[in-house]
Design a protein around this motif. Structure first.
Motif, PDB file in Angstrom:
ATOM      1  N   GLN A 102       0.838  -1.199   0.000  1.00 60.12           N
ATOM      2  CA  GLN A 102       0.000   0.000   0.000  1.00 60.12           C
ATOM      3  C   GLN A 102       0.869   1.245   0.000  1.00 60.12           C
ATOM      4  N   ASP A 104       0.863   5.834  -0.245  1.00 56.96           N
ATOM      5  CA  ASP A 104       0.162   7.097   0.011  1.00 56.96           C
ATOM      6  C   ASP A 104      -0.215   7.801  -1.293  1.00 56.96           C
ATOM      7  N   TYR A 132      -3.473   3.471   0.587  1.00 64.30           N
ATOM      8  CA  TYR A 132      -4.014   3.538   1.940  1.00 64.30           C
ATOM      9  C   TYR A 132      -5.330   4.306   1.903  1.00 64.30           C
ATOM     10  N   GLY A 135      -5.463   7.814   0.548  1.00 59.11           N
ATOM     11  CA  GLY A 135      -4.346   7.964  -0.375  1.00 59.11           C
ATOM     12  C   GLY A 135      -4.800   8.588  -1.691  1.00 59.11           C
TER      13      GLY A 135
END
Length: 198
Positions: A102, A104, A132, A135
């Motif tokens: 994952q 950002d 995320y 994000g």
């Protein structure tokens, strides 16, 4: 993965210098967005990175968690030679749709338009998967039709809205004001935020 545009296809394009999308550096819309980011520890993914000028720029700004992915080995090798200080573990030779982890921020620069259009809904879903909560997906999409067969494949903003709206809130989705001259008026700058889970 569509076999017509396999790793071997892209490897050959790079080896033969058939890289008309490559403008030789980071473009202004992405540079200006990166310049205002404060957190140098953001986990950033650049899929279909090609020569990865964006990753080089971020690396030189001190961002430490930048990852680049491409199907073809050639551009990753060239990037590693050009930017020897970039972490080798952050160079991912992989199919975007098989990536895990994952991030950002996912950066879009001429990858979406290289995919066969039937993969576009999967691209939008995969971007959301890789982010995320909260994000962002940021970058440029062509807002034009091309007369020759792709890649690149064109499209328009209403088509794109249909792909991304199930997963993202639209923070910015307008014609880029600072595109390079050949793309002036034909690119959308997008900044989309992953929706919170219901």
């Amino acid at each position: 993965m569509n076999q017509e545009f396999s790793a071997a296809y892209w490897q050959q394009r790079y080896q033969q210098g058939q890289t008309g999308w490559d403008v030789g550096g980071i473009t202004a819309p992405l540079r200006e967005y990166f310049d205002q980011l404060q957190n140098k520890a953001l986990r950033i993914l650049i899929p279909g990175c090609g020569h990865a000028y964006e990753a080089e720029y971020l690396h030189n700004l001190g961002f430490t968690q930048v990852y680049v992915a491409d199907l073809a080995e050639a551009p990753l090798q060239q990037f590693a030679s050009r930017v020897p200080g970039f972490p080798k573990a952050h160079l991912l030779q992989a199919d975007f749709f098989s990536l895990e982890g994952q991030y950002d921020l996912v950066v879009e620069q001429t990858f979406f338009c290289a995919l066969p259009p039937d993969l576009r809904p999967n691209y939008a879903r995969k971007c959301a998967e890789l982010l995320y909560p909260g994000g962002k997906l940021m970058g440029l999409l062509f807002d034009t039709a091309f007369s020759s067969p792709g890649p690149p494949f064109g499209g328009d903003r209403e088509e794109y809205r249909a792909y991304f709206s199930p997963y993202f809130d639209f923070l910015h989705f307008e014609t880029a004001y600072n595109s390079i001259p050949p793309r002036q008026g034909r690119e959308l700058f997008i900044l989309l935020q992953k929706q919170a889970a219901e």
